[in-house]
Enzyme design. Structure first.
Site, PDB file in Angstrom:
ATOM      1  N   ASP A 187      36.051  74.815 -23.608  1.00 43.35           N
ATOM      2  CA  ASP A 187      36.856  75.950 -24.033  1.00 43.35           C
ATOM      3  C   ASP A 187      35.977  77.204 -24.065  1.00 43.35           C
ATOM      4  OD1 ASP A 187      39.747  76.151 -25.831  1.00 43.35           O
ATOM      5  OD2 ASP A 187      38.356  77.856 -25.897  1.00 43.35           O
ATOM      6  N   ILE A 188      36.536  78.291 -23.589  1.00 45.13           N
ATOM      7  CA  ILE A 188      35.782  79.550 -23.504  1.00 45.13           C
ATOM      8  C   ILE A 188      35.516  80.140 -24.896  1.00 45.13           C
ATOM      9  CG2 ILE A 188      37.684  81.218 -23.335  1.00 45.13           C
ATOM     10  CD1 ILE A 188      36.321  82.318 -20.813  1.00 45.13           C
ATOM     11  N   HIS A 190      47.601  70.588 -22.699  1.00 45.33           N
ATOM     12  CA  HIS A 190      46.167  70.313 -22.723  1.00 45.33           C
ATOM     13  C   HIS A 190      45.782  69.752 -24.074  1.00 45.33           C
ATOM     14  CE1 HIS A 190      47.017  74.486 -23.799  1.00 45.33           C
ATOM     15  NE2 HIS A 190      46.048  74.379 -24.698  1.00 45.33           N
TER      16      HIS A 190
HETATM   17  P1  AMP Z   1      46.171  76.802 -26.726  1.00 39.53           P
HETATM   18  O1  AMP Z   1      46.022  77.970 -27.659  1.00 39.53           O
HETATM   19  O2  AMP Z   1      46.349  75.471 -27.420  1.00 39.53           O
HETATM   20  O3  AMP Z   1      47.221  77.052 -25.666  1.00 39.53           O
HETATM   21  O4  AMP Z   1      44.758  76.665 -26.019  1.00 39.53           O
HETATM   22  C1  AMP Z   1      44.356  77.454 -24.956  1.00 39.53           C
HETATM   23  C2  AMP Z   1      42.862  77.454 -24.986  1.00 39.53           C
HETATM   24  O5  AMP Z   1      42.389  77.876 -23.729  1.00 39.53           O
HETATM   25  C3  AMP Z   1      42.228  78.379 -26.026  1.00 39.53           C
HETATM   26  O6  AMP Z   1      41.446  77.614 -26.945  1.00 39.53           O
HETATM   27  C4  AMP Z   1      41.367  79.339 -25.199  1.00 39.53           C
HETATM   28  O7  AMP Z   1      40.148  79.681 -25.820  1.00 39.53           O
HETATM   29  C5  AMP Z   1      41.168  78.544 -23.919  1.00 39.53           C
HETATM   30  N1  AMP Z   1      40.909  79.313 -22.711  1.00 39.53           N
HETATM   31  C6  AMP Z   1      41.561  80.411 -22.284  1.00 39.53           C
HETATM   32  N2  AMP Z   1      41.072  80.819 -21.097  1.00 39.53           N
HETATM   33  C7  AMP Z   1      40.082  79.945 -20.774  1.00 39.53           C
HETATM   34  C8  AMP Z   1      39.182  79.828 -19.675  1.00 39.53           C
HETATM   35  N3  AMP Z   1      39.208  80.685 -18.634  1.00 39.53           N
HETATM   36  N4  AMP Z   1      38.283  78.810 -19.678  1.00 39.53           N
HETATM   37  C9  AMP Z   1      38.251  77.944 -20.719  1.00 39.53           C
HETATM   38  N5  AMP Z   1      39.078  77.995 -21.779  1.00 39.53           N
HETATM   39  C10 AMP Z   1      39.975  78.986 -21.813  1.00 39.53           C
END
Ligand code: AMP
Length: 120
Positions: free
Chosen positions: A32-33, A102
């Protein structure tokens, strides 16, 4: 990005760079970023479903693949014995922002309580 395409489809396609920790025929996992714990990895089925319920109804075998991939990630991250949390956010009160189901795999340290309302 087409109207129907999500961020994670672009990550899986290699169009957006990611720190990939595991992948197989049906799943794809990357860090996760914005990590919420020392270990914070997202496990995404390659085939898109909107959320956990739709995945379970549409393809229970694929849901099992996601759970097994989460365990493999925990093993490769060295947290299988210490323990880990798997979270699927669904819709707005849970804070879902990417509508391609996810699993968040969290661990690497004792995790706090969860489920508390946002303070804002
Ligand atoms: P959710 O809020 O459960 O939909 O989770 C989405 C997750 O994706 C969040 O924890 C973000 O930090 C993560 N996220 C968004 N963009 C990216 C990216 N490019 N690479 C990795 N994680 C990401």
């Amino acid at each position: 990005m087409s109207e129907d395409e999500t961020l994670f489809e672009r990550v899986i396609a290699g169009e957006i760079p990611a720190d990939v920790v595991y992948q197989d025929e049906t799943t794809f996992a990357f860090r996760d970023i914005r990590p919420q714990a020392r270990v914070h990895v997202l496990v995404v089925p390659r085939k898109r479903y909107r959320n956990l319920g739709e995945l379970a109804a549409g393809d229970p075998g694929l849901l099992a693949d996601v759970a097994l991939a989460a365990r493999k990630v925990a093993e490769s991250e060295g947290i299988l014995e210490s323990g880990y949390r798997v979270v699927f956010n669904t819709d707005s009160d849970a804070g879902q922002t990417v509508f391609h189901v996810h699993a968040h795999v969290l661990g690497g340290e004792p995790l706090g309580l969860f489920g508390a309302p946002d303070e804002d």
